[in-house]
Design a protein around this motif. Structure first.
Motif, PDB file in Angstrom:
ATOM      1  N   THR A  26       4.807 -16.712  39.652  1.00  0.00           N
ATOM      2  CA  THR A  26       4.827 -15.566  38.754  1.00  0.00           C
ATOM      3  C   THR A  26       4.735 -16.068  37.323  1.00  0.00           C
ATOM      4  O   THR A  26       5.131 -17.202  37.026  1.00  0.00           O
ATOM      5  N   GLN A  27       4.242 -15.238  36.434  1.00  0.00           N
ATOM      6  CA  GLN A  27       4.065 -15.655  35.037  1.00  0.00           C
ATOM      7  C   GLN A  27       5.394 -16.042  34.391  1.00  0.00           C
ATOM      8  O   GLN A  27       5.464 -17.020  33.657  1.00  0.00           O
ATOM      9  N   VAL A  28       6.456 -15.306  34.708  1.00  0.00           N
ATOM     10  CA  VAL A  28       7.754 -15.603  34.088  1.00  0.00           C
ATOM     11  C   VAL A  28       8.382 -16.878  34.647  1.00  0.00           C
ATOM     12  O   VAL A  28       9.348 -17.380  34.088  1.00  0.00           O
ATOM     13  N   SER A  69      -1.068 -12.809  40.570  1.00  0.00           N
ATOM     14  CA  SER A  69      -0.212 -13.982  40.510  1.00  0.00           C
ATOM     15  C   SER A  69      -0.789 -14.832  39.391  1.00  0.00           C
ATOM     16  O   SER A  69      -1.795 -14.483  38.788  1.00  0.00           O
ATOM     17  N   TYR A  70      -0.158 -15.934  39.124  1.00  0.00           N
ATOM     18  CA  TYR A  70      -0.673 -16.889  38.139  1.00  0.00           C
ATOM     19  C   TYR A  70      -0.834 -18.205  38.868  1.00  0.00           C
ATOM     20  O   TYR A  70       0.058 -18.626  39.603  1.00  0.00           O
ATOM     21  N   ALA A  71      -1.982 -18.816  38.700  1.00  0.00           N
ATOM     22  CA  ALA A  71      -2.316 -20.027  39.445  1.00  0.00           C
ATOM     23  C   ALA A  71      -2.556 -21.177  38.488  1.00  0.00           C
ATOM     24  O   ALA A  71      -3.016 -20.989  37.362  1.00  0.00           O
ATOM     25  N   GLN A  72      -2.250 -22.369  38.988  1.00  0.00           N
ATOM     26  CA  GLN A  72      -2.511 -23.570  38.209  1.00  0.00           C
ATOM     27  C   GLN A  72      -3.078 -24.627  39.144  1.00  0.00           C
ATOM     28  O   GLN A  72      -2.545 -24.873  40.226  1.00  0.00           O
ATOM     29  N   ALA A  73      -4.197 -25.223  38.731  1.00  0.00           N
ATOM     30  CA  ALA A  73      -4.821 -26.271  39.535  1.00  0.00           C
ATOM     31  C   ALA A  73      -3.935 -27.508  39.529  1.00  0.00           C
ATOM     32  O   ALA A  73      -3.379 -27.889  38.495  1.00  0.00           O
ATOM     33  N   LEU A  80      -2.449 -22.453  33.250  1.00  0.00           N
ATOM     34  CA  LEU A  80      -2.014 -21.350  34.087  1.00  0.00           C
ATOM     35  C   LEU A  80      -2.970 -20.189  33.851  1.00  0.00           C
ATOM     36  O   LEU A  80      -3.258 -19.848  32.697  1.00  0.00           O
ATOM     37  N   GLU A  81      -3.503 -19.609  34.921  1.00  0.00           N
ATOM     38  CA  GLU A  81      -4.457 -18.521  34.773  1.00  0.00           C
ATOM     39  C   GLU A  81      -4.125 -17.369  35.698  1.00  0.00           C
ATOM     40  O   GLU A  81      -3.602 -17.574  36.799  1.00  0.00           O
ATOM     41  N   MET A  82      -4.417 -16.148  35.247  1.00  0.00           N
ATOM     42  CA  MET A  82      -4.174 -14.988  36.072  1.00  0.00           C
ATOM     43  C   MET A  82      -5.115 -15.019  37.259  1.00  0.00           C
ATOM     44  O   MET A  82      -6.312 -15.329  37.127  1.00  0.00           O
ATOM     45  N   ALA A  83      -4.582 -14.707  38.431  1.00  0.00           N
ATOM     46  CA  ALA A  83      -5.356 -14.742  39.670  1.00  0.00           C
ATOM     47  C   ALA A  83      -5.235 -13.394  40.366  1.00  0.00           C
ATOM     48  O   ALA A  83      -4.248 -13.145  41.046  1.00  0.00           O
ATOM     49  N   PRO A  84      -6.203 -12.513  40.186  1.00  0.00           N
ATOM     50  CA  PRO A  84      -6.117 -11.215  40.861  1.00  0.00           C
ATOM     51  C   PRO A  84      -6.170 -11.382  42.365  1.00  0.00           C
ATOM     52  O   PRO A  84      -6.885 -12.243  42.879  1.00  0.00           O
ATOM     53  N   LEU A  85      -5.416 -10.584  43.057  1.00  0.00           N
ATOM     54  CA  LEU A  85      -5.384 -10.635  44.527  1.00  0.00           C
ATOM     55  C   LEU A  85      -5.918  -9.338  45.083  1.00  0.00           C
ATOM     56  O   LEU A  85      -5.790  -8.306  44.530  1.00  0.00           O
TER      57      LEU A  85
END
Length: 186
Positions: A159-161, A4-8, A181-186
């Motif tokens: 999602t990134q899009v 997913s993509y996460a943002q603080a 926005l940063e990639m967040a591996p699950l």
């Protein structure tokens, strides 16, 4: 493994404030299929004992230079410290006990749910379950729990899009994005 993509959207020394803000975000979401995942970096036998009590059957692996051992290879976690522990698919009611057990340990609670609401102001329909998470990093500023701090960081995942959904979600609960926005591996 999915991403997913996460943002603080919040950083605070007040864990209760971070949890209240996470709750406001969850009120926006379709939580008909809500579950939580827990992760923690464990360094001492006392931390291991406390967290093992609230994370039964947790997956674990050692980390750091010259460290070996994991739950997969049948190792004994107390002999492999420091370790990283993870337990997925817990009931939401387990969050309080997990947080009480963390103490000063860098840890994470991630709420996983069915999807985000429609965001017509930014041209988005309802978001599906991919990228639908809220995370509170406790005693850490990053999703990998590698930057221990005395504060806590709240992230929204998208999602990134559909990156524009993150600032829209933050605004819905009186917050704003405070990081990239940063990639967040699950």
């Amino acid at each position: 493994m999915a991403n997913s993509y996460a943002q603080a959207v919040l950083r605070t020394t007040d864990l209760a404030e971070a949890l209240r803000a996470a709750g406001r975000l969850l009120e926006l979401a379709d939580t008909t299929e809500l579950e939580v995942d827990f992760e923690a970096r464990v360094s001492t036998p006392g931390e291991l004992e406390r967290l093992s009590g609230v994370m039964p059957d947790a997956e674990w692996w050692s980390y750091g230079a010259d460290r070996h051992g994991s739950s997969r290879d049948g190792g004994v976690p107390s002999e492999c410290l420091p370790i990283f522990m993870r337990r997925w698919c817990m009931a939401p009611e387990a969050v309080d006990a997990f947080l009480a057990a963390t103490g000063n340990v860098p840890a994470m609670v991630r709420w996983d749910f069915r999807g985000w609401p429609e965001a017509p102001e930014v041209g988005l329909g309802c978001g599906g379950s991919r990228g639908a998470y809220v995370t509170v990093c406790v005693n850490a500023r990053d999703l990998d729990l590698e930057e221990p701090t005395p504060d806590h960081t709240l992230y929204v995942h998208v999602t990134q899009v559909q990156a524009e959904r993150a600032p829209w979600l933050a605004a819905q609960v009186g917050l704003r994005v405070i990081g990239e926005l940063e990639m967040a591996p699950l």
